[in-house]
Design an enzyme around this catalytic site. Structure first.
Site, short mmCIF file in Angstrom:
data_model
loop_
_atom_site.label_atom_id
_atom_site.label_comp_id
_atom_site.label_asym_id
_atom_site.label_seq_id
_atom_site.Cartn_x
_atom_site.Cartn_y
_atom_site.Cartn_z
N GLY A 93 70.73 54.85 81.92
CA GLY A 93 71.30 55.98 81.20
C GLY A 93 72.53 55.65 80.38
O GLY A 93 73.15 56.54 79.82
N HIS A 100 82.55 51.71 80.95
CA HIS A 100 83.27 52.92 81.33
C HIS A 100 82.77 53.40 82.68
O HIS A 100 81.64 53.15 83.07
CB HIS A 100 83.11 54.03 80.28
N HIS A 102 82.50 56.91 84.93
CA HIS A 102 82.59 58.37 84.95
C HIS A 102 83.23 58.80 86.26
O HIS A 102 82.87 58.29 87.33
CB HIS A 102 81.19 59.00 84.93
P1 5GP Z 1 76.94 56.76 79.30
O1 5GP Z 1 75.77 57.61 78.86
O2 5GP Z 1 77.04 55.52 78.43
O3 5GP Z 1 76.98 56.46 80.75
O4 5GP Z 1 78.23 57.65 79.04
C1 5GP Z 1 78.75 57.86 77.77
C2 5GP Z 1 79.50 59.16 77.80
O5 5GP Z 1 80.31 59.22 76.65
C3 5GP Z 1 78.61 60.40 77.78
O6 5GP Z 1 78.81 61.16 78.97
C4 5GP Z 1 79.04 61.14 76.52
O7 5GP Z 1 79.07 62.55 76.68
C5 5GP Z 1 80.42 60.56 76.25
N1 5GP Z 1 80.78 60.55 74.84
C6 5GP Z 1 80.03 60.10 73.79
N2 5GP Z 1 80.69 60.24 72.64
C7 5GP Z 1 81.90 60.78 72.95
C8 5GP Z 1 83.04 61.14 72.16
O8 5GP Z 1 83.08 61.00 70.95
N3 5GP Z 1 84.11 61.66 72.83
C9 5GP Z 1 84.11 61.82 74.19
N4 5GP Z 1 85.22 62.34 74.74
N5 5GP Z 1 83.06 61.48 74.96
C10 5GP Z 1 81.97 60.96 74.36
#
Ligand code: 5GP
Length: 117
Positions: A93, A100, A102
């Site tokens: 995901g 990063h 969460h």
């Molecule tokens: P991943 O899907 O890679 O585990 O998490 C990426 C996260 O980055 C997602 O939960 C998404 O909502 C967040 N995200 C993507 N673009 C942006 C943005 O421009 N600003 C912020 N604050 N969060 C973002």
């Protein structure tokens, strides 16, 4: 999505709601929160995921985990509970290829597995 969005946030070129920063780590609210509290912790030195970070900056994994633990304690989340998750790879995901973690909290959290975080 590439890593660029988080690099731009770190450079202040895309606005984000910062909640925490120190020498190593920058943390901000997720733009699409999946819980009442949904924070993203990124390391200031870029890597694409925890696997790469473990290879190139292993000691800094401790910095990011310490920052999360400090933030959680400051916010009282150590008492109410919180979840930390890091998606590694598209199948898990991951959509932004900049390491990063969460942090989800602020309500009773559901299970996960097939649920995308
Ligand atoms: P991943 O899907 O890679 O585990 O998490 C990426 C996260 O980055 C997602 O939960 C998404 O909502 C967040 N995200 C993507 N673009 C942006 C943005 O421009 N600003 C912020 N604050 N969060 C973002």
């Amino acid at each position: 999505m590439s890593s660029e969005v988080f690099e731009l946030i770190l450079q202040g070129k895309i606005p984000a709601q910062k909640v925490f920063e120190n020498e190593f780590v920058f943390a901000f609210k997720d733009i699409h929160p999946l819980a009442n509290i949904h924070i993203l912790f990124i390391h200031k030195q870029k890597t694409k995921d925890l696997q790469e970070m473990m290879t190139t900056h292993p000691e800094q994994i401790q910095q990011i985990m310490m920052a999360i633990a400090h933030y959680a304690r400051e916010m009282g989340l150590d008492k109410s509970g919180y979840r930390i998750v890091s998606n590694v790879g598209a199948q898990a995901g991951q959509s932004v290829f900049y390491t990063h973690i969460h942090l989800l909290a602020g309500e009773v959290l559901g299970g996960f597995g097939r649920v995308k975080i």
